[in-house]
Structure formats: structure tokens, C-alpha cells
Design an enzyme around this catalytic site. Sequence first.
Site, mmCIF file in Angstrom:
data_model
loop_
_atom_site.group_PDB
_atom_site.id
_atom_site.type_symbol
_atom_site.label_atom_id
_atom_site.label_comp_id
_atom_site.label_asym_id
_atom_site.label_seq_id
_atom_site.Cartn_x
_atom_site.Cartn_y
_atom_site.Cartn_z
ATOM 1 N N LYS A 124 40.222 32.602 -22.227
ATOM 2 C CA LYS A 124 38.994 33.066 -21.662
ATOM 3 C C LYS A 124 37.791 32.115 -21.906
ATOM 4 C CE LYS A 124 36.402 36.905 -22.497
ATOM 5 N NZ LYS A 124 35.095 36.549 -22.435
ATOM 6 N N ASN A 125 37.588 32.286 -23.021
ATOM 7 C CA ASN A 125 36.068 31.649 -23.471
ATOM 8 C C ASN A 125 36.280 29.831 -23.337
ATOM 9 O OD1 ASN A 125 35.371 34.091 -23.890
ATOM 10 N ND2 ASN A 125 35.440 34.136 -25.996
ATOM 11 N N ARG A 180 28.755 38.296 -17.935
ATOM 12 C CA ARG A 180 27.511 37.784 -18.746
ATOM 13 C C ARG A 180 27.439 36.309 -19.118
ATOM 14 N NH1 ARG A 180 25.822 35.287 -22.191
ATOM 15 N NH2 ARG A 180 23.745 35.993 -23.031
ATOM 16 N N CYS A 196 24.344 43.622 -22.339
ATOM 17 C CA CYS A 196 25.785 44.050 -21.982
ATOM 18 C C CYS A 196 26.176 44.699 -23.129
ATOM 19 C CB CYS A 196 26.909 42.678 -22.062
ATOM 20 S SG CYS A 196 27.273 42.175 -23.717
ATOM 21 N N ARG A 233 21.695 40.100 -25.781
ATOM 22 C CA ARG A 233 22.320 38.845 -25.356
ATOM 23 C C ARG A 233 21.378 37.935 -24.813
ATOM 24 N NH1 ARG A 233 27.862 39.482 -24.758
ATOM 25 N NH2 ARG A 233 28.031 37.238 -24.881
ATOM 26 N N PRO A 234 20.183 37.521 -25.699
ATOM 27 C CA PRO A 234 18.964 36.885 -25.022
ATOM 28 C C PRO A 234 19.624 35.307 -24.791
ATOM 29 C CG PRO A 234 19.184 37.086 -27.563
ATOM 30 C CD PRO A 234 20.054 38.003 -26.932
ATOM 31 N N ILE A 235 18.908 34.368 -24.024
ATOM 32 C CA ILE A 235 19.427 33.290 -23.405
ATOM 33 C C ILE A 235 17.973 32.175 -24.113
ATOM 34 C CG2 ILE A 235 21.103 33.744 -21.827
ATOM 35 C CD1 ILE A 235 18.783 33.080 -19.889
ATOM 36 N N ASP A 236 17.397 32.586 -25.152
ATOM 37 C CA ASP A 236 16.237 31.693 -25.159
ATOM 38 C C ASP A 236 16.667 30.452 -25.788
ATOM 39 O OD1 ASP A 236 17.115 33.623 -27.460
ATOM 40 O OD2 ASP A 236 15.770 32.462 -28.714
ATOM 41 N N LEU A 237 17.862 30.328 -26.580
ATOM 42 C CA LEU A 237 18.328 28.845 -26.995
ATOM 43 C C LEU A 237 18.893 28.064 -25.971
ATOM 44 C CD1 LEU A 237 20.050 30.079 -30.238
ATOM 45 C CD2 LEU A 237 17.870 29.137 -30.105
ATOM 46 N N ASP A 283 34.893 38.518 -32.278
ATOM 47 C CA ASP A 283 35.782 38.949 -31.249
ATOM 48 C C ASP A 283 36.973 39.770 -32.018
ATOM 49 O OD1 ASP A 283 34.928 36.442 -28.960
ATOM 50 O OD2 ASP A 283 33.861 38.016 -29.537
ATOM 51 N N ILE A 337 27.074 38.916 -36.211
ATOM 52 C CA ILE A 337 26.825 38.427 -34.832
ATOM 53 C C ILE A 337 26.414 39.155 -33.747
ATOM 54 C CG2 ILE A 337 27.755 36.930 -32.992
ATOM 55 C CD1 ILE A 337 28.045 35.457 -35.899
ATOM 56 N N ARG A 367 38.867 42.058 -18.280
ATOM 57 C CA ARG A 367 37.765 40.949 -18.320
ATOM 58 C C ARG A 367 38.662 39.884 -19.084
ATOM 59 N NH1 ARG A 367 33.005 42.026 -21.158
ATOM 60 N NH2 ARG A 367 32.964 39.736 -20.724
HETATM 61 C C1 EPZ Z 1 30.477 33.463 -26.896
HETATM 62 O O1 EPZ Z 1 29.397 34.364 -26.328
HETATM 63 C C2 EPZ Z 1 31.585 34.430 -26.463
HETATM 64 N N1 EPZ Z 1 31.690 34.395 -24.817
HETATM 65 C C3 EPZ Z 1 31.896 35.613 -27.037
HETATM 66 O O2 EPZ Z 1 33.019 36.083 -26.702
HETATM 67 C C4 EPZ Z 1 31.768 35.396 -28.559
HETATM 68 O O3 EPZ Z 1 31.843 36.697 -29.082
HETATM 69 C C5 EPZ Z 1 30.469 34.750 -29.165
HETATM 70 O O4 EPZ Z 1 30.443 33.288 -28.157
HETATM 71 C C6 EPZ Z 1 30.483 34.590 -30.343
HETATM 72 O O5 EPZ Z 1 31.476 33.752 -30.902
HETATM 73 C C7 EPZ Z 1 32.035 33.201 -24.231
HETATM 74 O O6 EPZ Z 1 32.529 32.217 -24.834
HETATM 75 C C8 EPZ Z 1 32.204 33.463 -22.735
HETATM 76 P P1 EPZ Z 1 26.386 33.291 -28.790
HETATM 77 P P2 EPZ Z 1 27.845 33.696 -26.581
HETATM 78 O O7 EPZ Z 1 25.495 32.567 -27.990
HETATM 79 O O8 EPZ Z 1 27.929 32.297 -25.913
HETATM 80 C C9 EPZ Z 1 22.352 35.024 -30.377
HETATM 81 C C10 EPZ Z 1 34.386 37.890 -25.841
HETATM 82 O O9 EPZ Z 1 34.563 39.029 -26.378
HETATM 83 N N2 EPZ Z 1 22.071 34.094 -29.256
HETATM 84 O O10 EPZ Z 1 27.466 32.320 -29.815
HETATM 85 O O11 EPZ Z 1 26.854 34.619 -25.836
HETATM 86 C C11 EPZ Z 1 23.383 36.375 -29.613
HETATM 87 O O12 EPZ Z 1 22.336 37.461 -29.388
HETATM 88 C C12 EPZ Z 1 32.876 37.491 -26.010
HETATM 89 O O13 EPZ Z 1 35.256 37.399 -25.634
HETATM 90 C C13 EPZ Z 1 20.473 34.004 -29.258
HETATM 91 O O14 EPZ Z 1 19.647 35.015 -29.968
HETATM 92 O O15 EPZ Z 1 27.552 33.987 -27.976
HETATM 93 C C14 EPZ Z 1 24.088 36.593 -30.574
HETATM 94 O O16 EPZ Z 1 23.736 37.310 -31.576
HETATM 95 C C15 EPZ Z 1 32.139 38.514 -26.333
HETATM 96 N N3 EPZ Z 1 19.753 33.421 -28.362
HETATM 97 C C16 EPZ Z 1 24.590 35.317 -31.262
HETATM 98 O O17 EPZ Z 1 23.596 34.362 -31.032
HETATM 99 C C17 EPZ Z 1 20.547 32.540 -27.382
HETATM 100 O O18 EPZ Z 1 19.922 32.020 -26.690
HETATM 101 C C18 EPZ Z 1 25.953 34.728 -30.871
HETATM 102 O O19 EPZ Z 1 25.911 34.364 -29.557
HETATM 103 C C19 EPZ Z 1 22.155 32.732 -27.341
HETATM 104 C C20 EPZ Z 1 22.628 33.602 -28.369
#
Ligand code: EPZ
Length: 419
Positions: free
Chosen positions: A22-23, A92, A116, A121-125, A305, A327, A397
Site C-alpha cells: 500500500k505504502n 490521509r 487521522c 499528521r502535520p505537513i510542515d516538512l 506500523d 513516531i 484500507r
Molecule cells: C508514512 O506516513 C506511511 N504512510 C505510514 O503508514 C507510516 O506509519 C509512516 O510513513 C512512518 O513510517 C504511507 O506511506 C501512505 P512520516 P507519513 O511523514 O508519510 C511527522 C500505515 O499504517 N511529520 O514519516 O505520514 C509525523 O507527524 C501508515 O500504513 C511532521 O512532523 O509518515 C510523524 O510523527 C500509517 N511533519 C513522523 O513525522 C511533516 O511534514 C513520521 O511521519 C511530516 C511528518
Amino acid sequence: MDTLIVNGGRALDGIVSVHGSKNSVLPILAATILNSGTSVIHNCPKLRDVDAAIEILKYIGCRVTCEDGCVTVDSRSATNLDIPDKMMREMRSSVIFMGAVLARLRRVSLFAPGGCELGARPIDLHISSLKALGALITEEGGSIDCRAGNLRGRDIVLSFPSVGATENTMLAATACTGRTRIVNAAREPEIVDLQNFLVSMGADVSGAGSSTIIINGRKPLHDVEYTVIPDRICAATFMCATALCGGRVRIDNVIPEHVSTLTSILDGIGCRVKVGKDYIDISREGSLSAIRSVRTMPYPGFPTDAQPPLMALASKCKGTSVFVENIFDGRYRHVGGLIRMGADIKLEGKVALVYGVKQLFGCPVEATDLRGGAAMVIAAMAAEGKSEVSHIEHIDRGYENIEKSMSRIGADIKRVIQV
Ligand code: EPZ
């Protein structure tokens, strides 16, 4: 809302195959917008999140056909650049379309996907990386308007190796003039899969799997045919289910190194794990000892996960297992359901102390999120008596027909479709 009825207490036996990741497939579907041509993707899993991504592609103007796990995307007529809030909220990770639409259509407007079940789940990065590449981004009340401006490659240093931010930056960088270097990039196997897909399309991307990824932008892109890697978290879920229920299962279509941290834990607590070229053979007889400590980390550390299914297993291991969830701040929502089933778990912030019990007992529980729902299912499979797992739309999902896969290896599990 469909539910699963599980009569637990049966040891598992048989062979199960893991579907496509999926990912991996979600960012790869977003990447199909880039080549203004045809992308054929094999081993695409039938999941709700994939359906949501395909709806977004169609809304943007792509023609998409699906047949037996093969998705064909014709992105020549992709023109729509504003993705409605409803679509963004359906999944998401739809934020992953931002970089791809910006790269192809030079502009994109969407809504912040919002939080979610796992937390904020911020997207600032994501935003700061695209701005650094030259995108002009305005945010107003959750809506984001992104214009390409003069996209130029440069060094992007991520303060955290975010999977999504790494992927969005890779996708946007394919349209930048010059070289983009992502420093402190995520190293997950799904990032490597995205790189391999982009290279198959003609892009110049290298370094994925390491902390530094290099993209030389504005290469001519062409049609592509690609096969997605297996889903390592599904594999991990089957491994935890077998260790928890007992018996012996061969899990086919696995890349063993992608689940090596879990393999080592299971081997260490008393499971018999045989690692083949593309399969894992796991068996468990007798009791298991507790897991000393599990700290979730970015890859190649233990994956967040896989934490919920492993905690379901730990609830029946002899002794105290210690989990540290580093995480997501909302990733212990499955603990309530496990306690309802008789688990003995104490939460202290990021730390979960799991005191092993002799038996779990079936009862009605709710899937709170995707992986938490999987933890409910495998705990119900091991519990004595009948369980009803509700809100399994969360599970659908990320797991293709979970009841069919688990039945194949001996579980007594049925889906009740609520009309
Ligand atoms: C991906 O989510 C996966 N989803 C998640 O899988 C997985 O748990 C996660 O990576 C970590 O491995 C998909 O690939 C679709 P991150 P993502 O950005 O990209 C913080 C599942 O169960 N962060 O690596 O959203 C965030 O809040 C799902 O299949 C910021 O602060 O994960 C978190 O604490 C759930 N700012 C950490 O980083 C940002 O702009 C990791 O998030 C982005 C993230």
C-alpha cells in the site's frame, strides 16, 4: 459498517501470500501524473486507499483501468489542478499528490489532509521543502494553493526523515531545473520502490535507501510498466498472527530484509523462523518469552506500523514487554481493545508496559485505525471464544480481504456485511 466474526483459539497452518505494498503503490500512483503518457502498474493491491487514490487520478483527468491487480493510468489528459476537500480527507496520504500535480500542471490546490486516528499528521516538512524548491504556496484555513514559480533544484535538509515529505520532494524535484539533493531523507523500502518507478519512467533519481537522494530534474519522461514490492507490514502481521496463535505458516511473496527487525525479535522470544529467498516460514509451539524492548524508529529501525500487531502478540508472552512509540503520538489506540480481551497493559506516555497473560478472551471490539484493527483481528484469532470486530473499514484500507487470508491459514473468521 462491516464487521468480522472470529471464533478464536485455533492454531494456524498453511501458506499465505502477501499482496503489493500500500505504502509503495500510493506514491507511485501519484507519480503516474508526471509522464503525460501511460503507466502500467502490476501487483497493485485491492484496498480502499488505492481506490481513493484512483478517484483522485480520475478527478485530475487521468484515464484509469484496473484488472486483476494491474492498474493502467493514462495521464495525457490530466488538467484538473484542484483536489476537493472530500477526496483529500478520504485518505490521509493524499497529500502525496501535491508534488506530482505541481510538477506536471505547475499549480495545485488542495486541502491539508488533517489529522487521522494516529494524531495530528502535520505537513510542515512537505510545505517547507516545496517552498525551498521555488513553489509559491499560500495556506488559508486548511486550503493550500501551490504555484510552480521558478522550480530550481537545491539541497533540501529534512529535520526528520519523513516518508511523505521525502516522496513529495522527489516528485516535485523531477520538474526542477538542475540538481536537488534531499539530505536526511527517509530510507524506507517504499522510497526505493518510488525511485525505481521514476527511473523506469526516465527520471534521473539515485540514492534512495540511503539518507541522501539526488534528483536531476527535467528529464524527458516516457511510458512505464512496473511491479510494486510486497507489503512488508502485511507480512509482519501474518508473522505476528502465527506467533500469537501458534502452529506453522509459510508466508510467500516477502522481501525478508524488509521485515528483518521483526524476524530477529520473534526468533529471540522462541519462534522458529526460517528465512527463504522470497518467503518466511514461521512456527511456534509452547510459550514465548517477553520482548525486552521495542522502540519504533524510521527505517531500518523497527516500523511503527508493525507495533500494534506485535503488541497483540506480546500480550500473551511470558513476562513484561516494553514498547516505546517514537513516531506517532496517537498510536496506542488499540490498547483499549486488547485490555477488553484480557490483556494487562499500562501506558505511560510513549511507553507501553505489556504484562503477559495466559489467555485472551473473545468479546466485541472496534478497529480504531488500520494497524490497530489488524491487532484486534489477530488477538481475536488467539482469544478463547467469539469476538466481533467492528469498523473494519479501517482494516480494508490496508489489507486485501483480511478474512480470506486468515481463513486460508486456519482461522475461523467471517465478514458480516452490514447493509
Ligand atoms: C508514512 O506516513 C506511511 N504512510 C505510514 O503508514 C507510516 O506509519 C509512516 O510513513 C512512518 O513510517 C504511507 O506511506 C501512505 P512520516 P507519513 O511523514 O508519510 C511527522 C500505515 O499504517 N511529520 O514519516 O505520514 C509525523 O507527524 C501508515 O500504513 C511532521 O512532523 O509518515 C510523524 O510523527 C500509517 N511533519 C513522523 O513525522 C511533516 O511534514 C513520521 O511521519 C511530516 C511528518
